[in-house]
Design a protein around this motif. Structure first.
Motif, PDB file in Angstrom:
ATOM      1  N   GLY A  35       0.775  -1.114   0.023  1.00  0.00           N
ATOM      2  CA  GLY A  35       0.018   0.112   0.104  1.00  0.00           C
ATOM      3  C   GLY A  35       0.829   1.076   0.101  1.00  0.00           C
ATOM      4  N   LYS A  36       0.403   2.426   0.757  1.00  0.00           N
ATOM      5  CA  LYS A  36       0.897   3.713   0.679  1.00  0.00           C
ATOM      6  C   LYS A  36       1.885   3.826   1.803  1.00  0.00           C
ATOM      7  N   ILE A  37       2.935   4.461   1.568  1.00  0.00           N
ATOM      8  CA  ILE A  37       3.999   4.851   2.674  1.00  0.00           C
ATOM      9  C   ILE A  37       3.412   6.124   3.464  1.00  0.00           C
ATOM     10  N   THR A  38       3.403   5.696   4.916  1.00  0.00           N
ATOM     11  CA  THR A  38       3.173   7.075   5.777  1.00  0.00           C
ATOM     12  C   THR A  38       4.381   7.364   6.244  1.00  0.00           C
ATOM     13  N   VAL A  39       4.414   8.608   6.930  1.00  0.00           N
ATOM     14  CA  VAL A  39       5.447   9.216   7.855  1.00  0.00           C
ATOM     15  C   VAL A  39       5.741   8.110   8.945  1.00  0.00           C
ATOM     16  N   SER A  40       5.033   7.525   9.480  1.00  0.00           N
ATOM     17  CA  SER A  40       5.253   6.605  10.736  1.00  0.00           C
ATOM     18  C   SER A  40       6.059   5.380  10.347  1.00  0.00           C
ATOM     19  N   LYS A  41       5.522   4.793   9.016  1.00  0.00           N
ATOM     20  CA  LYS A  41       6.289   3.666   8.237  1.00  0.00           C
ATOM     21  C   LYS A  41       7.627   4.149   8.003  1.00  0.00           C
ATOM     22  N   LEU A  42       7.641   5.241   7.417  1.00  0.00           N
ATOM     23  CA  LEU A  42       9.207   5.816   7.321  1.00  0.00           C
ATOM     24  C   LEU A  42       9.974   5.888   8.479  1.00  0.00           C
ATOM     25  N   LYS A  43       9.668   6.347   9.726  1.00  0.00           N
ATOM     26  CA  LYS A  43      10.285   6.537  10.713  1.00  0.00           C
ATOM     27  C   LYS A  43      10.598   5.105  11.280  1.00  0.00           C
ATOM     28  N   GLU A  44       9.659   4.112  11.078  1.00  0.00           N
ATOM     29  CA  GLU A  44       9.819   2.689  11.655  1.00  0.00           C
ATOM     30  C   GLU A  44      11.049   2.254  11.068  1.00  0.00           C
ATOM     31  N   VAL A  45      11.138   2.067   9.594  1.00  0.00           N
ATOM     32  CA  VAL A  45      12.017   1.723   8.649  1.00  0.00           C
ATOM     33  C   VAL A  45      13.227   2.178   9.121  1.00  0.00           C
ATOM     34  N   ALA A  46      13.439   3.549   9.121  1.00  0.00           N
ATOM     35  CA  ALA A  46      14.496   4.163   9.546  1.00  0.00           C
ATOM     36  C   ALA A  46      15.218   3.869  10.872  1.00  0.00           C
ATOM     37  N   ARG A  47      14.309   3.600  11.947  1.00  0.00           N
ATOM     38  CA  ARG A  47      14.636   3.241  13.207  1.00  0.00           C
ATOM     39  C   ARG A  47      15.331   1.762  13.140  1.00  0.00           C
ATOM     40  N   GLU A  48      14.691   0.801  12.205  1.00  0.00           N
ATOM     41  CA  GLU A  48      15.221  -0.506  12.169  1.00  0.00           C
ATOM     42  C   GLU A  48      16.215  -0.541  11.793  1.00  0.00           C
ATOM     43  N   TYR A  49      16.669   0.308  10.896  1.00  0.00           N
ATOM     44  CA  TYR A  49      18.028   0.220  10.190  1.00  0.00           C
ATOM     45  C   TYR A  49      18.970   1.295  10.786  1.00  0.00           C
ATOM     46  N   GLY A  50      18.624   1.753  11.983  1.00  0.00           N
ATOM     47  CA  GLY A  50      19.881   2.520  12.683  1.00  0.00           C
ATOM     48  C   GLY A  50      19.972   3.977  12.131  1.00  0.00           C
ATOM     49  N   ILE A  51      18.779   4.510  11.402  1.00  0.00           N
ATOM     50  CA  ILE A  51      19.133   5.729  10.814  1.00  0.00           C
ATOM     51  C   ILE A  51      18.280   6.663  11.805  1.00  0.00           C
ATOM     52  N   LYS A  52      19.199   8.003  12.428  1.00  0.00           N
ATOM     53  CA  LYS A  52      18.379   8.821  13.295  1.00  0.00           C
ATOM     54  C   LYS A  52      17.725   9.854  12.688  1.00  0.00           C
ATOM     55  N   LYS A  53      18.441  10.508  11.862  1.00  0.00           N
ATOM     56  CA  LYS A  53      18.072  11.673  11.105  1.00  0.00           C
ATOM     57  C   LYS A  53      18.028  11.394   9.631  1.00  0.00           C
ATOM     58  N   PHE A  54      16.879  11.820   8.868  1.00  0.00           N
ATOM     59  CA  PHE A  54      16.956  11.700   7.440  1.00  0.00           C
ATOM     60  C   PHE A  54      16.080  12.557   6.617  1.00  0.00           C
ATOM     61  N   ILE A  55      16.378  12.594   5.557  1.00  0.00           N
ATOM     62  CA  ILE A  55      15.626  13.172   4.534  1.00  0.00           C
ATOM     63  C   ILE A  55      14.773  12.388   3.699  1.00  0.00           C
ATOM     64  N   VAL A  56      13.848  12.668   2.883  1.00  0.00           N
ATOM     65  CA  VAL A  56      13.142  11.489   1.797  1.00  0.00           C
ATOM     66  C   VAL A  56      12.892  12.427   0.610  1.00  0.00           C
ATOM     67  N   GLU A  57      13.358  11.479  -0.313  1.00  0.00           N
ATOM     68  CA  GLU A  57      13.419  12.132  -1.933  1.00  0.00           C
ATOM     69  C   GLU A  57      12.654  11.201  -2.760  1.00  0.00           C
ATOM     70  N   ASN A  58      11.981  11.564  -3.740  1.00  0.00           N
ATOM     71  CA  ASN A  58      11.372  10.902  -4.638  1.00  0.00           C
ATOM     72  C   ASN A  58      12.175  10.502  -5.663  1.00  0.00           C
ATOM     73  N   THR A  59      11.696   9.853  -6.781  1.00  0.00           N
ATOM     74  CA  THR A  59      12.575   9.102  -7.816  1.00  0.00           C
ATOM     75  C   THR A  59      13.299  10.302  -8.785  1.00  0.00           C
ATOM     76  N   ASP A  60      12.562  11.585  -8.461  1.00  0.00           N
ATOM     77  CA  ASP A  60      13.261  12.662  -9.405  1.00  0.00           C
ATOM     78  C   ASP A  60      14.418  13.408  -8.677  1.00  0.00           C
ATOM     79  N   GLY A  61      14.546  13.006  -7.201  1.00  0.00           N
ATOM     80  CA  GLY A  61      15.366  13.569  -6.590  1.00  0.00           C
ATOM     81  C   GLY A  61      14.546  14.809  -5.886  1.00  0.00           C
ATOM     82  N   GLN A  62      13.527  15.012  -5.790  1.00  0.00           N
ATOM     83  CA  GLN A  62      12.867  16.153  -5.174  1.00  0.00           C
ATOM     84  C   GLN A  62      12.653  15.864  -3.565  1.00  0.00           C
TER      85      GLN A  62
END
Length: 77
Positions: free
Chosen positions: A27-54
């Motif tokens: 389904g769709k990606i949510t902000v909470s899912k992004l945070k969950e995945v980042a936490r799982e992989y040890g990433i504390k601070k991150f930005i998110v970009e689309n496939t166009d680099g935006q």
């Protein structure tokens, strides 16, 4: 007659991590899912970009598709 149910083909979204590892999301990606995945992989601070680099903001979610998580390292003075 019995009612027949059919499972719809699910839409898969992808979160691509630094280093290229891909996490598939049903389904769709949510902000909470992004945070969950980042936490799982040890990433504390991150930005998110689309496939166009935006760069994407919280207002862009939930989102169907592919996004990239990039670690954020603030400049130190």
């Amino acid at each position: 007659m019995d009612e027949v149910f059919e499972v719809e083909d699910g839409q898969v979204s992808k979160i691509i991590l630094p280093g290229g590892e891909t996490v598939e999301i049903d389904g769709k990606i949510t902000v909470s899912k992004l945070k969950e995945v980042a936490r799982e992989y040890g990433i504390k601070k991150f930005i998110v970009e689309n496939t166009d680099g935006q760069r994407l903001t919280a207002a862009d979610f939930p989102l169907q598709g592919t996004v990239y998580i990039k670690e954020y390292n603030a400049a130190k003075f």
